[in-house]
Motif scaffolding. Structure first.
Motif, PDB file in Angstrom:
ATOM      1  N   LEU A   1      -7.823   9.431  29.557  1.00  0.00           N
ATOM      2  CA  LEU A   1      -8.504   8.549  28.601  1.00  0.00           C
ATOM      3  C   LEU A   1      -8.503   9.208  27.231  1.00  0.00           C
ATOM      4  N   GLU A   2      -8.138   8.436  26.224  1.00  0.00           N
ATOM      5  CA  GLU A   2      -8.075   8.972  24.859  1.00  0.00           C
ATOM      6  C   GLU A   2      -8.791   8.041  23.896  1.00  0.00           C
ATOM      7  N   ALA A   3      -9.623   8.627  23.034  1.00  0.00           N
ATOM      8  CA  ALA A   3     -10.174   7.891  21.893  1.00  0.00           C
ATOM      9  C   ALA A   3      -9.367   8.285  20.661  1.00  0.00           C
ATOM     10  N   HIS A   4      -9.116   7.326  19.779  1.00  0.00           N
ATOM     11  CA  HIS A   4      -8.274   7.586  18.607  1.00  0.00           C
ATOM     12  C   HIS A   4      -8.666   6.597  17.517  1.00  0.00           C
ATOM     13  N   ILE A   5      -8.530   6.996  16.260  1.00  0.00           N
ATOM     14  CA  ILE A   5      -8.742   6.006  15.200  1.00  0.00           C
ATOM     15  C   ILE A   5      -7.666   4.932  15.300  1.00  0.00           C
ATOM     16  N   GLU A   6      -8.026   3.728  14.852  1.00  0.00           N
ATOM     17  CA  GLU A   6      -7.104   2.601  15.038  1.00  0.00           C
ATOM     18  C   GLU A   6      -5.815   2.758  14.236  1.00  0.00           C
ATOM     19  N   GLN A   7      -5.893   3.322  13.044  1.00  0.00           N
ATOM     20  CA  GLN A   7      -4.733   3.452  12.137  1.00  0.00           C
ATOM     21  C   GLN A   7      -4.224   2.084  11.694  1.00  0.00           C
ATOM     22  N   GLY A   8      -5.125   1.107  11.672  1.00  0.00           N
ATOM     23  CA  GLY A   8      -4.806  -0.226  11.208  1.00  0.00           C
ATOM     24  C   GLY A   8      -6.121  -0.926  10.894  1.00  0.00           C
ATOM     25  N   PRO A   9      -6.070  -2.125  10.317  1.00  0.00           N
ATOM     26  CA  PRO A   9      -7.294  -2.781   9.818  1.00  0.00           C
ATOM     27  C   PRO A   9      -7.885  -3.839  10.754  1.00  0.00           C
ATOM     28  N   LEU A  10      -7.358  -3.993  11.973  1.00  0.00           N
ATOM     29  CA  LEU A  10      -7.757  -5.147  12.788  1.00  0.00           C
ATOM     30  C   LEU A  10      -9.227  -5.093  13.198  1.00  0.00           C
ATOM     31  N   LEU A  11      -9.718  -3.898  13.571  1.00  0.00           N
ATOM     32  CA  LEU A  11     -11.123  -3.793  13.969  1.00  0.00           C
ATOM     33  C   LEU A  11     -12.030  -4.072  12.772  1.00  0.00           C
ATOM     34  N   GLU A  12     -11.651  -3.542  11.626  1.00  0.00           N
ATOM     35  CA  GLU A  12     -12.449  -3.778  10.425  1.00  0.00           C
ATOM     36  C   GLU A  12     -12.503  -5.270  10.108  1.00  0.00           C
TER      37      GLU A  12
ATOM     38  N   GLY B   1      -9.456  22.584  28.727  1.00  0.00           N
ATOM     39  CA  GLY B   1     -10.753  23.019  29.235  1.00  0.00           C
ATOM     40  C   GLY B   1     -11.122  22.203  30.461  1.00  0.00           C
ATOM     41  N   ARG B   2     -11.951  22.806  31.330  1.00  0.00           N
ATOM     42  CA  ARG B   2     -12.242  22.134  32.603  1.00  0.00           C
ATOM     43  C   ARG B   2     -13.667  22.426  33.064  1.00  0.00           C
ATOM     44  N   VAL B   3     -14.299  21.392  33.607  1.00  0.00           N
ATOM     45  CA  VAL B   3     -15.570  21.518  34.327  1.00  0.00           C
ATOM     46  C   VAL B   3     -15.305  21.043  35.752  1.00  0.00           C
ATOM     47  N   GLU B   4     -15.703  21.823  36.729  1.00  0.00           N
ATOM     48  CA  GLU B   4     -15.432  21.449  38.122  1.00  0.00           C
ATOM     49  C   GLU B   4     -16.364  20.330  38.592  1.00  0.00           C
ATOM     50  N   GLY B   5     -15.886  19.550  39.548  1.00  0.00           N
ATOM     51  CA  GLY B   5     -16.702  18.514  40.183  1.00  0.00           C
ATOM     52  C   GLY B   5     -17.532  19.109  41.304  1.00  0.00           C
ATOM     53  N   ARG B   6     -17.779  18.308  42.360  1.00  0.00           N
ATOM     54  CA  ARG B   6     -18.725  18.782  43.390  1.00  0.00           C
ATOM     55  C   ARG B   6     -18.153  19.912  44.237  1.00  0.00           C
ATOM     56  N   GLU B   7     -16.830  20.130  44.135  1.00  0.00           N
ATOM     57  CA  GLU B   7     -16.246  21.358  44.699  1.00  0.00           C
ATOM     58  C   GLU B   7     -15.082  21.772  43.804  1.00  0.00           C
ATOM     59  N   PRO B   8     -14.717  23.035  43.823  1.00  0.00           N
ATOM     60  CA  PRO B   8     -13.652  23.488  42.928  1.00  0.00           C
ATOM     61  C   PRO B   8     -12.300  22.901  43.327  1.00  0.00           C
ATOM     62  N   GLY B   9     -11.440  22.697  42.338  1.00  0.00           N
ATOM     63  CA  GLY B   9     -10.054  22.330  42.607  1.00  0.00           C
ATOM     64  C   GLY B   9      -9.788  20.858  42.813  1.00  0.00           C
ATOM     65  N   LEU B  10     -10.776  19.998  42.571  1.00  0.00           N
ATOM     66  CA  LEU B  10     -10.559  18.556  42.736  1.00  0.00           C
ATOM     67  C   LEU B  10      -9.644  18.027  41.617  1.00  0.00           C
ATOM     68  N   PRO B  11      -8.989  16.877  41.852  1.00  0.00           N
ATOM     69  CA  PRO B  11      -8.205  16.263  40.767  1.00  0.00           C
ATOM     70  C   PRO B  11      -9.096  16.007  39.551  1.00  0.00           C
ATOM     71  N   ALA B  12      -8.505  16.006  38.372  1.00  0.00           N
ATOM     72  CA  ALA B  12      -9.303  15.920  37.145  1.00  0.00           C
ATOM     73  C   ALA B  12      -9.111  14.593  36.429  1.00  0.00           C
ATOM     74  N   LEU B  13     -10.211  14.087  35.881  1.00  0.00           N
ATOM     75  CA  LEU B  13     -10.138  13.029  34.886  1.00  0.00           C
ATOM     76  C   LEU B  13      -9.927  13.727  33.551  1.00  0.00           C
ATOM     77  N   LEU B  14      -8.821  13.418  32.892  1.00  0.00           N
ATOM     78  CA  LEU B  14      -8.400  14.128  31.684  1.00  0.00           C
ATOM     79  C   LEU B  14      -8.757  13.303  30.454  1.00  0.00           C
ATOM     80  N   LEU B  15      -9.432  13.957  29.499  1.00  0.00           N
ATOM     81  CA  LEU B  15      -9.770  13.330  28.216  1.00  0.00           C
ATOM     82  C   LEU B  15      -9.093  14.121  27.114  1.00  0.00           C
ATOM     83  N   GLY B  16      -8.744  13.466  26.017  1.00  0.00           N
ATOM     84  CA  GLY B  16      -8.200  14.267  24.921  1.00  0.00           C
ATOM     85  C   GLY B  16      -7.458  13.465  23.891  1.00  0.00           C
ATOM     86  N   SER B  17      -6.771  14.217  23.032  1.00  0.00           N
ATOM     87  CA  SER B  17      -5.923  13.669  21.974  1.00  0.00           C
ATOM     88  C   SER B  17      -5.181  14.878  21.404  1.00  0.00           C
TER      89      SER B  17
END
Ligand SMILES: [Zn+2]
Length: 416
Positions: A185-196, A61-77
């Motif tokens: 940029l990706e957010a993800h669960i840690e899958q380990g106990p270090l943060l806890e 999915g995409r939202v355009e910046g101040r003009e169409p077709g600019l490079p994208a900052l990609l988020l996901g998982s």
């Protein structure tokens, strides 16, 4: 409902998209993945994203910046799962990304870049025995030999792609060029106990470790279990057992991590001294240099304990993936984001597990934010995250995305 509660409710809704009722199994190019795409497409559209499915089976999915077709900052998982999965590994990062876009949609129109969300497929690789096929397609590192891979039912990847409505001849269109992207940029669960254990909601990932796997063959001599006195024995299994304990003792407090997951003994008879033992080592560390140094230390130790028993050792490497460093500018942006939530000295962690960022790094800089999960449990139905941690993650990611996007095109935003 708070935004975090909405994200968690969406994770619950996605958990109902399964190939096997009664548990969560959502594999590459299955009807359950299609169902997950339909639900997620609705949420993406609601957040202001224009959506499409690429020819590898990733949902975009995409939202355009101040003009169409600019490079994208990609988020996901990713949206695929392991068999009998939890509901947050992968999906949480996709749905947090959608929620962040929803918050920022009006700002994006003033930015020097576009904002995109991707829900990768086949991160886990549970169906065809590979992994990261979706992110490899996006990174332009697709391997055409994969089309002949077969799942447990004998269906080829090529047939599965056609059944899913994809055209294998067009998989190259999923590839993005470096010039198309600002960062990932990706957010993800840690899958380990270090943060806890550190009592933190969030952690900033420094590197994604690549595993190195090798096989150690210990050779002695098979003889009669009753007739051979101890001084004359060259027992390969006892040597291997000492070696396994040595691996744990050596690595335990080093910052690296190693696992012996398989061992085989020959001839494997109750009344015969083992003449040959073969075991595997899976070794991971924050950097390739640390990992390689540990490998040398282990092999020196293993050879010594075996030599003391008159045993010879042969080592065969069978898998190696390099560590993927997260880009400094993205780590800085994520640290700013975490600091803005009140955690003024954000915790750095290296990822012991593999992620899509390993593949995406071939085409753009990658950064990752870890979200605390209960008891470090993952790849299991008991996976659990708290709304308070998701809320902090949404705030941190929003700040980081804004920082990266608005610095695009300035010297600070130039790729290192
Ligand atoms: Zn994952």
């Amino acid at each position: 409902m708070t935004t975090a509660e909405v994200v968690l409710a969406r994770c619950d809704a996605l958990a109902a998209c399964t190939d096997r009722p009664g548990r969560l199994d959502r594999q590459h190019l299955t009807p359950a993945l299609a169902a997950a795409h339909r639900l997620t497409t609705g949420w993406m559209t609601g957040a202001g994203l224009r959506t499409w499915r690429d020819q590898a089976g990733n949902l975009c999915g995409r939202v355009e910046g101040r003009e169409p077709g600019l490079p994208a900052l990609l988020l996901g998982s990713h949206l695929d799962t392991v068999p009998d999965a939890g509901r947050y590994d992968g999906m949480l990062g996709v749905l947090m990304a959608v929620a962040v876009v929803e918050r920022l949609r009006d700002e994006v129109a003033t930015w020097p870049c576009a904002l995109e969300v991707v829900g990768f497929t086949d991160e886990e690789g549970a169906r065809f025995g590979t992994a990261l096929m979706g992110s490899r397609a996006l990174a332009g590192t697709w391997d055409d030999t994969w089309w002949a891979l077969r799942d447990a039912d004998g269906t080829t990847l090529e047939q599965a792609a056609r059944d899913f409505g994809l055209d294998p001849a067009l998989v190259g269109t999923a590839a993005r060029r470096p010039a198309d992207l600002v960062a990932y940029l990706e957010a993800h669960i840690e899958q380990g106990p270090l943060l806890e254990e550190a009592d933190r909601s969030l952690g900033v990932v420094t590197t994604i470790a690549g595993a190195q796997r090798f096989r150690v063959e210990v050779v002695g001599e098979a003889r009669h279990a009753g007739g051979t006195p101890y001084p004359r024995r060259r027992d390969a299994l006892v040597g291997a057992a000492e070696a396994v304990v040595l691996v744990e003792r050596t690595v335990r407090d080093s910052g690296a991590i190693a696992t012996v997951g398989q061992i085989e003994v020959e001839p494997g008879a109750v009344n015969v001294i083992p003449g040959r033992a073969v075991f595997t080592v899976d070794l991971r560390a924050a950097t390739d240099a640390e990992r390689d140094a540990m490998r040398r230390t282990l092999l020196t130790g293993i050879t010594a304990v075996c030599a003391a028993r008159g045993l010879t050792v042969h080592v065969t490497d069978f898998y190696e993936a390099p560590a993927t460093p997260c880009a400094a500018r993205l780590r800085d942006a994520l640290r700013e984001g975490v600091a803005a939530t009140g955690d003024t000295d954000p915790l750095d962690v290296w990822s012991r597990a593999g992620h899509d960022g390993m593949a995406v790094s071939a085409v753009t800089d990658v950064g990752m934010l870890f979200v605390r999960c209960r008891d470090g449990i993952s790849h299991h139905p008991d996976e659990e995250v708290r709304a308070v941690d998701v809320a902090a993650g949404l705030d941190a990611l929003t700040t980081a995305v804004r920082a990266v996007a608005t610095r695009t095109g300035t010297p600070a935003g130039v790729r290192a």
